[in-house]
Design an enzyme around this catalytic site. Structure first.
Site, PDB file in Angstrom:
ATOM      1  N   ASP A  49       0.838  -1.207   0.000  1.00 12.45           N
ATOM      2  CA  ASP A  49       0.000   0.000   0.000  1.00 12.45           C
ATOM      3  C   ASP A  49       0.873   1.258   0.000  1.00 12.45           C
ATOM      4  OD1 ASP A  49       0.882  -0.219   2.592  1.00 12.45           O
ATOM      5  OD2 ASP A  49      -1.083   0.022   3.535  1.00 12.45           O
ATOM      6  N   SER A  50       2.194   1.083   0.082  1.00  8.76           N
ATOM      7  CA  SER A  50       3.120   2.195  -0.141  1.00  8.76           C
ATOM      8  C   SER A  50       2.874   2.815  -1.519  1.00  8.76           C
ATOM      9  CB  SER A  50       4.570   1.711  -0.028  1.00  8.76           C
ATOM     10  OG  SER A  50       4.776   0.583  -0.856  1.00  8.76           O
ATOM     11  N   ASP A  88      -1.144  -6.162  -0.493  1.00  5.46           N
ATOM     12  CA  ASP A  88      -1.549  -5.620   0.810  1.00  5.46           C
ATOM     13  C   ASP A  88      -3.056  -5.422   0.902  1.00  5.46           C
ATOM     14  OD1 ASP A  88       0.605  -5.290   2.510  1.00  5.46           O
ATOM     15  OD2 ASP A  88       1.064  -3.252   1.842  1.00  5.46           O
ATOM     16  N   LYS A 118      -1.128  -9.535   2.483  1.00 11.52           N
ATOM     17  CA  LYS A 118      -0.407  -9.079   3.679  1.00 11.52           C
ATOM     18  C   LYS A 118      -1.331  -8.151   4.462  1.00 11.52           C
ATOM     19  CE  LYS A 118       3.224  -6.056   3.606  1.00 11.52           C
ATOM     20  NZ  LYS A 118       2.723  -4.927   4.403  1.00 11.52           N
ATOM     21  N   GLU A 120      -1.404  -5.761   8.366  1.00 17.46           N
ATOM     22  CA  GLU A 120      -0.603  -5.217   9.458  1.00 17.46           C
ATOM     23  C   GLU A 120      -1.239  -5.551  10.805  1.00 17.46           C
ATOM     24  OE1 GLU A 120       0.171  -1.049   8.857  1.00 17.46           O
ATOM     25  OE2 GLU A 120       0.997  -1.386   6.859  1.00 17.46           O
ATOM     26  N   GLU A 186       9.302  -4.557  10.638  1.00 16.03           N
ATOM     27  CA  GLU A 186       9.715  -3.231  10.152  1.00 16.03           C
ATOM     28  C   GLU A 186      10.277  -2.361  11.276  1.00 16.03           C
ATOM     29  OE1 GLU A 186       7.090  -1.318   7.393  1.00 16.03           O
ATOM     30  OE2 GLU A 186       8.150   0.596   7.533  1.00 16.03           O
TER      31      GLU A 186
HETATM   32  O1  KIV Z   1       3.580  -1.101   1.669  1.00 12.68           O
HETATM   33  C1  KIV Z   1       4.705  -1.613   1.529  1.00 12.68           C
HETATM   34  O2  KIV Z   1       5.370  -1.403   0.515  1.00 12.68           O
HETATM   35  C2  KIV Z   1       5.201  -2.467   2.605  1.00 12.68           C
HETATM   36  C3  KIV Z   1       6.595  -2.945   2.622  1.00 12.68           C
HETATM   37  C4  KIV Z   1       7.675  -2.187   2.083  1.00 12.68           C
HETATM   38  C5  KIV Z   1       6.941  -3.905   3.658  1.00 12.68           C
HETATM   39  O3  KIV Z   1       4.464  -2.795   3.479  1.00 12.68           O
END
Ligand code: KIV
Length: 278
Positions: A49-50, A88, A118, A120, A186
């Site tokens: 989600d970055s 994510d 993924k 959190e 992280e």
């Molecule tokens: O959102 C993301 O890119 C991440 C990672 C870099 C671990 O969660």
């Protein structure tokens, strides 16, 4: 495709078995061309989600939606043949409870074609991880600094210092017990990463968590020098594509203004044949 049935593709159980072996190589990707570049070098490709901060100019990941993740997931899917695709679950798409998480994880898997998701959170997400893994959704967990909780932490601060280390250890233990096949760790100090990696049976994937982890993940735009708004200590730049691209764009602009572009080789002659495509 890294979907089930393709024997060349990396699967979540393959990743699980890599505990304590050669470090796992993981990168983010958000587009087809970058997915094609990273595929043969990576074990896991994460549509993180970055993407909201790196490609969409958001100031945090909180504004990222499930539809954005599906769109970028589909794009990355088209560029992968071998690496495991993980997408994510964005903020607000899973925290209400296991049913909401399953509904949205199922959309990611069906529409984006990822083989795992993924999410959190540690102890607080254990019941959700258990629910998902029991229903065919492999889960990569994420503990330590969890960027979706930036407002709770008051910034992107190092986690697990002093007595807080125990909290992260419990989180890592809880997601392992719940059935996650790996866990992103992280921004935690090296001794804690080392202790957790020794303590749990699944691979730890570090980002700012030292070489003690079973693998490493970084944002691909960070290592290529394409995202330059800020640079955490844990990022190593392997190229400066952002400044190279800016210089190239400047040269193009000067060529247009000074009439050096287009040159003769870029112009169609009257003798061009109908059907010429180049
Ligand atoms: O959102 C993301 O890119 C991440 C990672 C870099 C671990 O969660």
């Amino acid at each position: 495709m890294s979907a089930a049935g393709d024997t060349n593709a990396v699967t979540p159980p393959d990743i699980r078995l890599r505990k304590g072996q050669t470090p796992l190589v993981c990168l983010t990707a958000y587009t087809t061309p970058i997915a094609k570049l990273v595929d043969r070098h990576c074990d896991i490709v994460l549509v993180g989600d970055s993407v909201g901060m790196v490609l969409h100019g958001l100031s945090s990941t909180l504004g990222v939606t499930l539809d954005m993740m599906i769109m970028h997931g589909k794009a990355v899917r088209r560029g992968l043949e071998r690496a495991l695709l993980v997408v994510d679950l964005p903020f607000g798409s899973y925290e209400e409870g296991p049913e909401q998480a399953f509904r949205n994880a199922a959309r990611l898997m069906a529409e984006a074609g990822c083989a795992a998701v993924k999410l959190e959170g540690g102890e607080s997400m254990a019941a959700t991880i258990r629910f998902l893994t029991a229903r065919g959704v492999p889960v990569m967990a994420h503990v330590g600094l969890t960027p979706q909780a930036v407002n709770t932490f008051g910034g992107y601060c190092v986690q697990g210092l002093g007595d807080d280390a125990e909290r992260i250890r419990r989180d890592a233990g809880a997601v392992t017990e719940a059935g996650a096949f790996s866990v992103v760790l992280e921004k935690v100090p090296e001794p804690l990463a080392k202790a957790i990696t020794a303590q749990i049976a699944i691979p730890t994937i570090g980002i700012g968590a030292s070489p003690a982890c079973d693998g490493q993940i970084l944002v691909v735009d960070d290592i290529l020098g394409m995202f330059t708004d800020f640079r955490p200590k844990f990022v190593k730049r392997y190229a400066e594509l952002g400044s190279e691209a800016e210089a190239a764009i400047g040269t193009y602009a000067a060529d247009v203004r000074d009439r050096r572009f287009p040159a003769a080789e870029h112009v169609y002659a009257a003798a061009s044949r109908p059907g010429d495509v180049a």
